[in-house]
Scaffold this motif. Structure first.
Motif, PDB file in Angstrom:
ATOM      1  N   SER A   1       0.825  -1.197   0.000  1.00 31.65           N
ATOM      2  CA  SER A   1       0.000   0.000   0.000  1.00 31.65           C
ATOM      3  C   SER A   1       0.867   1.258   0.000  1.00 31.65           C
ATOM      4  O   SER A   1       1.753   1.399   0.851  1.00 31.65           O
ATOM      5  N   PRO A   2       0.642   2.200  -0.939  1.00 29.07           N
ATOM      6  CA  PRO A   2       1.404   3.461  -0.913  1.00 29.07           C
ATOM      7  C   PRO A   2       1.149   4.259   0.356  1.00 29.07           C
ATOM      8  O   PRO A   2       2.007   5.038   0.781  1.00 29.07           O
ATOM      9  N   ALA A   3      -0.020   4.091   0.957  1.00 29.99           N
ATOM     10  CA  ALA A   3      -0.317   4.810   2.189  1.00 29.99           C
ATOM     11  C   ALA A   3       0.433   4.227   3.378  1.00 29.99           C
ATOM     12  O   ALA A   3       0.762   4.947   4.322  1.00 29.99           O
ATOM     13  N   ASN A   4       0.729   2.918   3.340  1.00 27.09           N
ATOM     14  CA  ASN A   4       1.451   2.253   4.428  1.00 27.09           C
ATOM     15  C   ASN A   4       2.253   1.097   3.828  1.00 27.09           C
ATOM     16  O   ASN A   4       1.720  -0.005   3.644  1.00 27.09           O
ATOM     17  N   PRO A   5       3.519   1.309   3.460  1.00 27.76           N
ATOM     18  CA  PRO A   5       4.312   0.277   2.774  1.00 27.76           C
ATOM     19  C   PRO A   5       4.456  -1.020   3.554  1.00 27.76           C
ATOM     20  O   PRO A   5       4.750  -2.062   2.966  1.00 27.76           O
ATOM     21  N   THR A   6       4.279  -0.983   4.867  1.00 31.21           N
ATOM     22  CA  THR A   6       4.391  -2.222   5.650  1.00 31.21           C
ATOM     23  C   THR A   6       3.129  -3.070   5.559  1.00 31.21           C
ATOM     24  O   THR A   6       3.122  -4.210   6.027  1.00 31.21           O
ATOM     25  N   HIS A   7       2.070  -2.527   4.964  1.00 30.48           N
ATOM     26  CA  HIS A   7       0.787  -3.230   4.870  1.00 30.48           C
ATOM     27  C   HIS A   7       0.607  -3.779   3.465  1.00 30.48           C
ATOM     28  O   HIS A   7       0.846  -3.081   2.478  1.00 30.48           O
ATOM     29  N   THR A   8       0.179  -5.018   3.350  1.00 24.67           N
ATOM     30  CA  THR A   8      -0.128  -5.638   2.060  1.00 24.67           C
ATOM     31  C   THR A   8      -1.625  -5.537   1.823  1.00 24.67           C
ATOM     32  O   THR A   8      -2.428  -6.078   2.593  1.00 24.67           O
ATOM     33  N   ALA A   9      -2.013  -4.841   0.758  1.00 21.24           N
ATOM     34  CA  ALA A   9      -3.419  -4.641   0.431  1.00 21.24           C
ATOM     35  C   ALA A   9      -3.837  -5.570  -0.706  1.00 21.24           C
ATOM     36  O   ALA A   9      -2.991  -6.148  -1.402  1.00 21.24           O
ATOM     37  N   LEU A  10      -5.155  -5.684  -0.881  1.00 22.93           N
ATOM     38  CA  LEU A  10      -5.717  -6.564  -1.914  1.00 22.93           C
ATOM     39  C   LEU A  10      -6.846  -5.811  -2.610  1.00 22.93           C
ATOM     40  O   LEU A  10      -7.824  -5.433  -1.986  1.00 22.93           O
ATOM     41  N   LYS A  11      -6.687  -5.587  -3.923  1.00 21.75           N
ATOM     42  CA  LYS A  11      -7.678  -4.850  -4.707  1.00 21.75           C
ATOM     43  C   LYS A  11      -7.755  -5.436  -6.120  1.00 21.75           C
ATOM     44  O   LYS A  11      -6.957  -6.290  -6.512  1.00 21.75           O
ATOM     45  N   ARG A  12      -8.725  -4.907  -6.890  1.00 21.28           N
ATOM     46  CA  ARG A  12      -8.924  -5.368  -8.264  1.00 21.28           C
ATOM     47  C   ARG A  12      -8.344  -4.350  -9.256  1.00 21.28           C
ATOM     48  O   ARG A  12      -8.477  -3.123  -9.064  1.00 21.28           O
ATOM     49  N   VAL A  13      -7.724  -4.858 -10.321  1.00 23.64           N
ATOM     50  CA  VAL A  13      -7.204  -3.995 -11.384  1.00 23.64           C
ATOM     51  C   VAL A  13      -8.401  -3.516 -12.209  1.00 23.64           C
ATOM     52  O   VAL A  13      -9.102  -4.315 -12.844  1.00 23.64           O
ATOM     53  N   VAL A  14      -8.614  -2.200 -12.226  1.00 23.91           N
ATOM     54  CA  VAL A  14      -9.732  -1.612 -12.962  1.00 23.91           C
ATOM     55  C   VAL A  14      -9.251  -0.933 -14.240  1.00 23.91           C
ATOM     56  O   VAL A  14      -9.889  -1.015 -15.294  1.00 23.91           O
ATOM     57  N   GLY A  15      -8.111  -0.231 -14.170  1.00 23.49           N
ATOM     58  CA  GLY A  15      -7.592   0.476 -15.331  1.00 23.49           C
ATOM     59  C   GLY A  15      -6.134   0.166 -15.580  1.00 23.49           C
ATOM     60  O   GLY A  15      -5.358  -0.059 -14.646  1.00 23.49           O
ATOM     61  N   LEU A  16      -5.768   0.169 -16.869  1.00 25.81           N
ATOM     62  CA  LEU A  16      -4.394  -0.075 -17.306  1.00 25.81           C
ATOM     63  C   LEU A  16      -3.789   1.220 -17.832  1.00 25.81           C
ATOM     64  O   LEU A  16      -4.504   2.224 -18.009  1.00 25.81           O
ATOM     65  N   PRO A  17      -2.488   1.276 -18.106  1.00 19.39           N
ATOM     66  CA  PRO A  17      -1.868   2.500 -18.611  1.00 19.39           C
ATOM     67  C   PRO A  17      -2.564   3.009 -19.879  1.00 19.39           C
ATOM     68  O   PRO A  17      -2.825   2.248 -20.816  1.00 19.39           O
ATOM     69  N   GLY A  18      -2.879   4.285 -19.874  1.00 26.18           N
ATOM     70  CA  GLY A  18      -3.575   4.896 -21.001  1.00 26.18           C
ATOM     71  C   GLY A  18      -5.071   4.989 -20.823  1.00 26.18           C
ATOM     72  O   GLY A  18      -5.738   5.720 -21.576  1.00 26.18           O
ATOM     73  N   ASP A  19      -5.668   4.291 -19.853  1.00 26.29           N
ATOM     74  CA  ASP A  19      -7.108   4.374 -19.595  1.00 26.29           C
ATOM     75  C   ASP A  19      -7.440   5.671 -18.861  1.00 26.29           C
ATOM     76  O   ASP A  19      -6.673   6.139 -18.021  1.00 26.29           O
ATOM     77  N   ARG A  20      -8.613   6.214 -19.200  1.00 27.30           N
ATOM     78  CA  ARG A  20      -9.116   7.382 -18.474  1.00 27.30           C
ATOM     79  C   ARG A  20     -10.165   6.907 -17.469  1.00 27.30           C
ATOM     80  O   ARG A  20     -11.160   6.276 -17.853  1.00 27.30           O
ATOM     81  N   ILE A  21      -9.937   7.216 -16.202  1.00 27.61           N
ATOM     82  CA  ILE A  21     -10.807   6.749 -15.133  1.00 27.61           C
ATOM     83  C   ILE A  21     -11.641   7.917 -14.613  1.00 27.61           C
ATOM     84  O   ILE A  21     -11.093   8.975 -14.280  1.00 27.61           O
TER      85      ILE A  21
END
Length: 292
Positions: free
Chosen positions: A170-190
């Motif tokens: 997690s960028p908010a807490n590097p010691t924490h391992t987070a789990l999320k879904r990939v929604v956008g790839l490079p070049g996508d507008r979100i």
């Protein structure tokens, strides 16, 4: 009558009385010419004996055997058998356990890892009963080989795809391992949602947009909070749910709105359609993140 004089040619030797010191010195035998060096050496070192007098030379009548001394393994085996039964049992277990520890550490860090999913960010896809039972968590299997495809080590090209559930630092807490879904790839507008300050965001090169499946944005700390995530922070891909209900996760049908466990309408029709509608694919032409 006159005394006859002895003849001059047959004169008898005259005897002389010697002193005790002179007599003792003359009574010692004189050394021969070939022995002066040996005599002087013996006089200089009267207490040194010949080295051969200390050496032990086994003969045919002695019982000396150079191979009769027991080897290290023989002594070790004899000592081991004399130990108590509990000590021998412990040593036997450690013999198999000690090599297994580094193998297990390498396997869990670089091959597969079992993790518990905490929190409501991926509900109802994971932690389905979290709304009613906050103490229940899913156990998932994470593939630690670089992401994409089946993730087998002999695949030279592996890449991220939309719909994959990944683990990352997690960028908010590097010691924490987070789990999320990939929604956008490079070049996508979100089109973002709360609490993001921008109304839209283009995913830069070598980054991905990650979000949780929860409908309420307040229940997920994701890219809407800390922005696009660098692919260097991604550590693995979730392959299956092990407990409490076995499921093999297939990301390929995410674009169709079909997810594992939702075939019978468990999660409703067209799962998370609103999330996919917020993604404009390839708004900017960029190369996908790939590991070769």
């Amino acid at each position: 009558m006159s005394r006859r004089q002895p003849p001059k040619g047959n004169t008898a030797p005259k005897f002389r009385v010697l002193s005790p010191e002179v007599a003792q010195s003359r009574s010692k035998p004189s050394p021969s010419p070939s022995e002066p060096a040996a005599a002087s050496s013996s006089a200089a070192k009267p207490h040194q004996s010949h080295p051969s007098s200390y050496s032990h030379t086994p003969n045919s009548n002695s019982n000396y055997n150079p191979k009769s001394r027991p080897s290290f393994f023989t002594r070790f085996q004899k000592t081991y058998t004399s130990l108590p039964h509990q000590v021998r049992t412990t040593a036997r277990v450690l013999r198999f356990l000690v090599p297994a520890i580094p193998i297990g550490i390498f396997f869990s860090e670089h091959v597969f890892q079992v993790m518990w999913v905490r929190g409501p960010s991926m509900t109802p896809y994971l932690n389905e009963d979290y709304e009613t039972m906050h103490t229940k968590s899913d156990m998932v299997l994470v593939n630690m080989w670089p992401w994409g495809g089946s993730g087998w080590p002999w695949e030279r090209k592996r890449r991220l795809e939309r719909g994959m559930v990944v683990t990352f630092r997690s960028p908010a807490n590097p010691t924490h391992t987070a789990l999320k879904r990939v929604v956008g790839l490079p070049g996508d507008r979100i089109t973002t949602r709360d609490p993001c300050m921008k109304s839209s965001q283009i995913v830069p090169f070598n980054h991905v947009w990650l979000e949780g499946d929860a409908e309420d944005p307040r229940k997920s700390l994701d890219s809407n909070t800390y922005g696009p995530v660098s692919v260097s922070l991604i550590t693995g891909r979730v392959m299956a749910v092990l407990w409490p209900r076995w499921r093999w996760l297939k990301w390929a049908d995410w674009e169709k709105g079909v997810v594992e466990g939702g075939e019978e309408g468990r999660f409703g029709g067209d799962y998370r359609r609103g999330v996919r509608e917020r993604v404009l694919k390839e708004a900017v032409k960029m190369e996908r993140p790939m590991l070769e």
